[in-house]
Enzyme design. Structure first.
Site, PDB file in Angstrom:
ATOM      1  N   ALA A  36     -48.613   0.859 -68.032  1.00 50.67           N
ATOM      2  CA  ALA A  36     -50.036   0.526 -68.083  1.00 50.67           C
ATOM      3  C   ALA A  36     -50.766   0.981 -66.825  1.00 50.67           C
ATOM      4  CB  ALA A  36     -50.210  -0.986 -68.274  1.00 50.67           C
ATOM      5  N   GLU A  37     -50.114   0.831 -65.667  1.00 48.70           N
ATOM      6  CA  GLU A  37     -50.740   1.255 -64.418  1.00 48.70           C
ATOM      7  C   GLU A  37     -50.858   2.781 -64.371  1.00 48.70           C
ATOM      8  OE1 GLU A  37     -52.367  -0.021 -62.183  1.00 48.70           O
ATOM      9  OE2 GLU A  37     -52.311   1.359 -60.494  1.00 48.70           O
ATOM     10  N   ASP A  39     -51.119   4.747 -66.935  1.00 53.29           N
ATOM     11  CA  ASP A  39     -52.189   5.116 -67.865  1.00 53.29           C
ATOM     12  C   ASP A  39     -53.563   4.889 -67.252  1.00 53.29           C
ATOM     13  OD1 ASP A  39     -50.391   3.907 -70.796  1.00 53.29           O
ATOM     14  OD2 ASP A  39     -50.292   5.816 -69.723  1.00 53.29           O
ATOM     15  N   SER A  84     -26.360  35.853 -71.361  1.00 53.60           N
ATOM     16  CA  SER A  84     -25.631  34.787 -72.044  1.00 53.60           C
ATOM     17  C   SER A  84     -24.313  34.566 -71.306  1.00 53.60           C
ATOM     18  CB  SER A  84     -25.380  35.172 -73.494  1.00 53.60           C
ATOM     19  OG  SER A  84     -24.716  36.418 -73.561  1.00 53.60           O
ATOM     20  N   LEU A  85     -23.614  33.493 -71.652  1.00 56.79           N
ATOM     21  CA  LEU A  85     -22.356  33.153 -70.996  1.00 56.79           C
ATOM     22  C   LEU A  85     -21.178  33.451 -71.908  1.00 56.79           C
ATOM     23  CD1 LEU A  85     -23.209  29.679 -69.405  1.00 56.79           C
ATOM     24  CD2 LEU A  85     -23.221  31.913 -68.296  1.00 56.79           C
ATOM     25  N   GLU A 128     -21.770  21.143 -65.243  1.00 57.53           N
ATOM     26  CA  GLU A 128     -22.911  20.470 -65.847  1.00 57.53           C
ATOM     27  C   GLU A 128     -22.834  20.613 -67.368  1.00 57.53           C
ATOM     28  OE1 GLU A 128     -25.477  24.094 -64.031  1.00 57.53           O
ATOM     29  OE2 GLU A 128     -26.665  22.387 -64.719  1.00 57.53           O
ATOM     30  N   LYS A 130     -23.642  21.522 -71.177  1.00 57.89           N
ATOM     31  CA  LYS A 130     -24.350  22.618 -71.833  1.00 57.89           C
ATOM     32  C   LYS A 130     -25.277  22.018 -72.887  1.00 57.89           C
ATOM     33  CE  LYS A 130     -23.697  27.070 -74.107  1.00 57.89           C
ATOM     34  NZ  LYS A 130     -24.665  26.792 -75.189  1.00 57.89           N
ATOM     35  N   LYS A 329     -16.713  25.285 -74.578  1.00 64.68           N
ATOM     36  CA  LYS A 329     -17.271  24.619 -75.753  1.00 64.68           C
ATOM     37  C   LYS A 329     -16.368  23.461 -76.206  1.00 64.68           C
ATOM     38  CE  LYS A 329     -20.870  27.285 -76.627  1.00 64.68           C
ATOM     39  NZ  LYS A 329     -21.004  27.912 -77.934  1.00 64.68           N
ATOM     40  N   CYS A 453     -21.744  48.965-102.263  1.00 60.91           N
ATOM     41  CA  CYS A 453     -22.594  49.543-103.306  1.00 60.91           C
ATOM     42  C   CYS A 453     -22.813  51.008-102.982  1.00 60.91           C
ATOM     43  CB  CYS A 453     -23.933  48.790-103.347  1.00 60.91           C
ATOM     44  SG  CYS A 453     -25.228  49.658-104.256  1.00 60.91           S
TER      45      CYS A 453
END
EC number: 6.5.1.2
Length: 795
Positions: A36-37, A39, A84-85, A128, A130, A329, A453
């Site tokens: 509230a404060e 805001d 990319s990794l 960290e 992912k 992963k 085809c």
């Protein structure tokens, strides 16, 4: 003090206080005031700025959403590519990564990466999570956010500046001091699990569209043309690294850099840790894996990076990924479902690919209804039948795949999977490809895994996919020619080959659904703008089987001209790095085919002008050796050592071809079986003529061992580093880069004291300023063209 001065001071104080609260809330996770404060302060700031609009600045907290919706995103070229990794899926993959790092740093570690007792020397890594989101780049100049961009293809992304400004935890102005004048921050935009659920709940209340998972929600929200919509979505940003850095420096380790970003107000992962060894990395992976479901956001693995920046630079990159980082992963998540049907899709090359249609099932937070089956050999390996219960695996963004059948659940009415005899699109016959294996003087033919085809461009599916590929960003880059437009052009018979694109008229295009005067002119202008592609783009656009973007660049850089690429024999192509026999034959066969020759002739006849260097790259002058030549003929029983001995004894190709039994018996270093094989091989007139043809082409191209050798280091610009900035009008920057590299220069993305010269076109900005500051030579485009002309290089 005037009223305006009072307002200015109060506005400055409010901004500072609100920024501080944002920092404590979003970065430190330590809010100091109730909502509230917060805001109340925000409302007061908005009211004051409404009374004094002249005091509004772009970095004000109130300016996160402004302006009207965009018609389309612009493009941003990443001066430092967003790579990319590489992935690790098993523990051994992580251990192998650590070993490769230690081997790559052997000199720095004082040996081969091992101590005197044989134990591995430890490397410090950052760890960290992912995040399962969307990679973005934030550019700050003098501490102020000036641009946001998506990763895109790693080289070119979309300008999403207006949207990233709406993300609450992205600082519009950096905190504190000490940041570089230009700082590019890279990270992930994501949506928390709670935010995702709330977003879907609101959508369901109003009958709107829901998202399948937080990642899709984040990506869809970030790519809204109306930034007000993005502002209404609960997006968050988390930094994991950096790109451009100018006018200052960063700390010497990955961990310290991230901590510095945190001090400057940029959020980083609260799970960031330092690991003293790969064993600590394993422990981190296991720990966070156990806590995965309890985290506030979705993750699909862990990222490990070598902590020291100088060691990162030493390790460098391979292909499109760094050698100093890896994404470990988590195991894929699997579910059971029913195979409802198998349908067949027709690809660009005519390949008929089976696709599993599944009873919808949630796998890793995503509703899966389709899965890849690769080819009919895979169907046979699985023993798959329609009606089976199957195990579906989804790993990250990888297309879901059928892993196995549960045979005990097979119903009595299960049906076998059969390849259609005729193409499901055009009705042409479907034939199974043949696999040709070449080795030591013989070819073996076996049935291939692919059905194709035979309709070629008569088949609308193949034609559409060929043109979509031809017009794509990495190929001819025809902006605005999307899938739906290609479908209309093909369905109406306006385009029957890529060459027809360059014969389209205004009257033909304006009649397409959704087109009017402006859109018609835009498309025709985009087609016209693509008429001068680099040779690499043109080769890639042709869609040669097994020739991707990197192989196309290699062909263009080494052979230098389309004419030389078209005529190159497969044996000659194998002299180029990373081109094996199979790819060489695919390239050669493509250009031998009459239809492809006709399409290329039509493209050139319709005004396509390929930008090419024309000459063989100096690195490949006199590149072939006589022993290599003999070895590549694949004569039975003649290996590399035997080829060397034959070359030493016979000196010339003609002497080798015409050698009789007496000549062969007199030489040493070759056994009797190999000598007989040599004689038998050249007794075949076709083999002898082929050898002569290969030698003649090597000589013609300048690759023959008797050709004049050119030293790359002797090139005019060898050892120099050049930088291109601004917009070049006579040629694209890709073309300019190719010409500089042909002259021996290295082309860099940023200016430093080691830069030899900067070419500055219209719109040049910070790089030009940096060059002036450092006293680096600068050429405008006209002077650059004159210098190229002095080296005999023309447009």
């Amino acid at each position: 003090m005037t009223q305006a001065q009072d307002a200015a001071e109060r506005i400055a104080a409010l901004r500072s206080e609100i920024d501080a609260h944002n920092y404590r809330y979003y970065v430190l996770d330590e809010p100091s005031v109730p909502d509230a404060e917060y805001d109340r302060l925000f409302r007061e700031l908005k009211a004051l700025e409404a009374e004094h609009p002249e005091l509004i600045t772009p970095d004000s907290p109130t300016q996160r959403v402004s302006g009207s919706a965009l018609a389309a995103f612009g493009t941003i070229r990443h001066e430092v590519p967003m790579l990319s990794l590489g992935n690790a899926f098993e523990e051994q993959d992580l251990l192998d990564f650590d070993r490769r790092v230690r081997d790559g740093l052997a000199d720095e570690l004082g040996g081969a990466g091992h101590d005197l007792f044989g134990d591995a020397v430890s490397i410090e890594y950052t760890c960290e999570p992912k995040l399962d989101g969307l990679a973005v780049s934030l550019l700050y100049e003098h501490g102020v956010l000036v641009r946001g961009a998506t990763r895109g293809d790693g080289t070119t992304g979309e300008d999403i500046s207006a949207n990233v400004r709406t993300i609450r935890n992205v600082p519009l102005k950096l905190h504190g001091a000490g940041w570089p004048e230009v700082l590019e921050v890279r990270g992930e935009v994501f949506m928390s699990k709670a935010g995702f659920e709330a977003l879907n709940a609101r959508a369901m209340e109003v009958g709107g569209k829901t998202f399948a998972n937080p990642r899709n929600a984040a990506a869809g929200s970030l790519r809204q043309l109306d930034s007000k919509i993005t502002a209404s979505r609960p997006l968050e940003f988390c930094a994991y690294g950096y790109g451009r850095v100018e006018g200052g420096s960063l700390p010497g380790t990955q961990y310290e850099i991230l901590q510095a970003l945190r001090v400057w107000g940029i959020p980083i992962s609260r799970e960031l840790k330092l690991a003293a060894s790969v064993q600590d990395c394993r422990s981190y992976y296991q720990d966070i894996g156990a806590r995965r479901d309890a985290l506030a956001y979705e993750i699909d693995g862990v990222v490990f990076k070598v902590n020291r920046i100088d060691w990162q630079r030493e390790l460098g990159f391979r292909a499109r990924e760094p050698r100093w980082a890896i994404a470990h992963k988590f195991p894929a998540r699997e579910e059971l479902t029913e195979l409802v049907n198998v349908e067949f899709q027709v690809g660009r090359t005519g390949a008929i690919t089976p696709v599993a249609r599944l009873k919808p099932v949630q796998v890793g937070g995503v509703t899966v209804t389709n899965a890849t089956l690769h080819n009919m050999d895979e169907v046979a390996r699985l023993g798959l039948m329609i009606g089976d219960t199957v195990v579906i695996r989804r790993a990250g963004d990888v297309i879901p795949q059928v892993m196995q059948v549960v045979p005990e659940r097979r119903p009595g009415d299960a049906q076998p999977v059969r390849v259609p005899e005729h193409c499901p699109v055009c009705g042409s016959e479907v034939e199974r490809t043949q696999l040709i294996k070449r080795g030591k003087g013989r070819e073996s033919v076996s049935a291939g895994a692919v059905y194709r085809c035979v309709g070629r461009l008569v088949c609308q599916a193949q034609l559409k996919q060929s043109i979509i590929h031809f017009a794509s960003r990495r190929a001819m880059e025809i902006d605005g020619l999307g899938d739906k437009i290609v479908e209309q052009l093909v369905d109406r018979g306006l385009v029957k080959s890529p060459a027809d694109l360059y014969a389209l008229t205004y009257d033909q295009v304006v009649q397409l659904e959704g087109f009017a005067e402006v859109s018609t002119n835009n498309l025709l202008n985009a087609i016209a703008a693509s008429r001068a592609p680099t040779l690499a783009r043109f080769i890639f656009a042709l869609g040669i089987p097994d020739v991707g973007e990197e192989t196309a660049k290699l062909l263009a850089r080494t052979l230098g001209s389309l004419e030389r690429v078209q005529r190159a024999l497969p044996e000659v192509l194998t002299y180029l790095p990373d081109i094996g026999h199979e790819v060489a034959y695919e390239i050669h066969n493509f250009f031998e085919e009459e239809h492809n020759q006709d399409v290329i002739a039509q493209l050139l006849g319709n005004g396509v002008q390929i930008q090419e260097d024309g000459g063989l790259h100096p690195e490949f002058a006199a590149y072939a050796t006589f022993p290599d030549f003999i070895d590549k003929l694949s004569i039975p029983y003649v290996a590399a050592t035997g080829a060397k001995n034959l070359a030493t004894h016979f000196k010339t190709v003609e002497a080798l071809i015409s050698a009789d039994w007496l000549d062969l018996s007199a030489m040493k270093g070759l056994n009797e079986r190999a000598k007989k094989a040599v004689r038998d091989y050249f007794s075949d007139t076709l083999h002898a003529e082929r050898a002569r043809a290969i030698e003649a082409q090597l000589r013609e191209f300048g690759m023959h061992w008797e050709s004049e050798k050119q030293q790359v280091e002797g090139l005019p610009l060898a050892g120099q580093t050049w930088v291109l900035t601004g917009t070049l009008e006579a040629m694209s920057r890709d073309v300019a880069k190719g010409k500089l590299e042909f002259l021996g220069a290295k082309v860099a993305g940023s200016v430093s004291a080691k830069t030899s010269c900067v070419v500055a076109g219209p719109g040049a900005g910070s790089k030009l300023a940096k060059a002036s500051e450092l006293g680096v030579a600068v050429l405008d485009e006209q002077a650059f063209l004159e210098q190229l002309a002095g080296y005999g290089i023309s447009l």
